[in-house]
Enzyme design. Structure first.
Site, PDB file in Angstrom:
ATOM      1  N   VAL A  44       0.918  -1.322  -0.098  1.00 34.62           N
ATOM      2  CA  VAL A  44      -0.085  -0.051  -0.085  1.00 34.62           C
ATOM      3  C   VAL A  44       0.672   1.190   0.148  1.00 34.62           C
ATOM      4  O   VAL A  44       0.747   2.073  -0.611  1.00 34.62           O
ATOM      5  CB  VAL A  44      -0.991  -0.030   0.996  1.00 34.62           C
ATOM      6  CG1 VAL A  44      -1.870   1.295   1.356  1.00 34.62           C
ATOM      7  CG2 VAL A  44      -2.092  -1.171   1.013  1.00 34.62           C
ATOM      8  N   CYS A  45       1.931   1.145   0.911  1.00 35.43           N
ATOM      9  CA  CYS A  45       2.442   2.564   0.919  1.00 35.43           C
ATOM     10  C   CYS A  45       3.398   2.767  -0.495  1.00 35.43           C
ATOM     11  O   CYS A  45       3.519   3.653  -0.624  1.00 35.43           O
ATOM     12  CB  CYS A  45       3.748   2.204   2.085  1.00 35.43           C
ATOM     13  SG  CYS A  45       3.067   2.294   3.572  1.00 35.43           S
ATOM     14  N   THR A  46       4.159   1.513  -1.094  1.00 31.88           N
ATOM     15  CA  THR A  46       4.804   1.741  -2.241  1.00 31.88           C
ATOM     16  C   THR A  46       3.738   2.239  -3.197  1.00 31.88           C
ATOM     17  O   THR A  46       4.212   3.201  -4.038  1.00 31.88           O
ATOM     18  CB  THR A  46       5.317   0.373  -2.684  1.00 31.88           C
ATOM     19  OG1 THR A  46       6.425  -0.043  -1.699  1.00 31.88           O
ATOM     20  CG2 THR A  46       5.834   0.601  -3.923  1.00 31.88           C
TER      21      THR A  46
END
Length: 135
Positions: A44-46
């Site tokens: 998700v962060c990527t």
């Protein structure tokens, strides 16, 4: 406690993935997007940071700088930035003080992880003193 729209943004000094000290006051009088994110190399962060990377013209059109902050080490962030070709600084809040002062902090996270930055994009507007606006 989370910051509210109109609150003064706490200043910070953090080390970047390039091992340079960066402070919020470096951006005094400018617009800056401060994007807290939980952890480097997670799906998700990527994806979120890649969207920011790929939409960088949007932020440039606002005349805004972008910085990402997580509790990862500067060394982890350096590899993450290199692998994903992010054109904005990634800052390490390894001691978790800044994430907490901005209210962008999970005491408990998935897999029983403790003390992780909360995904929280903030637009700090150009004013006499810095203030926050969520978007």
């Amino acid at each position: 406690m989370a910051l509210q729209v109109g609150d003064s943004a706490p200043d910070f000094k953090l080390f970047s993935s390039e091992l340079k000290e960066v402070s919020l006051s470096d951006y005094q009088g400018k617009k800056v997007v401060v994007h807290f994110f939980p952890m480097a190399f997670t799906g998700v962060c990527t994806a979120q940071l890649c969207t920011m990377r790929d939409s960088f013209g949007y932020y440039e059109g606002m005349n805004a700088s972008v910085v990402g902050i997580s509790v990862d080490s500067p060394f982890t962030l350096a590899k993450f930035k290199e692998d994903q070709a992010y054109q904005f600084p990634l800052l390490s809040d390894f001691n978790k003080e800044i994430s907490q002062s901005y209210g962008a902090f999970y005491e408990d996270f998935v897999f029983n992880l403790k003390g992780v930055s909360k995904e929280e994009p903030l637009l700090l507007m150009k004013m006499e003193k810095l203030s926050t606006q969520k978007f």
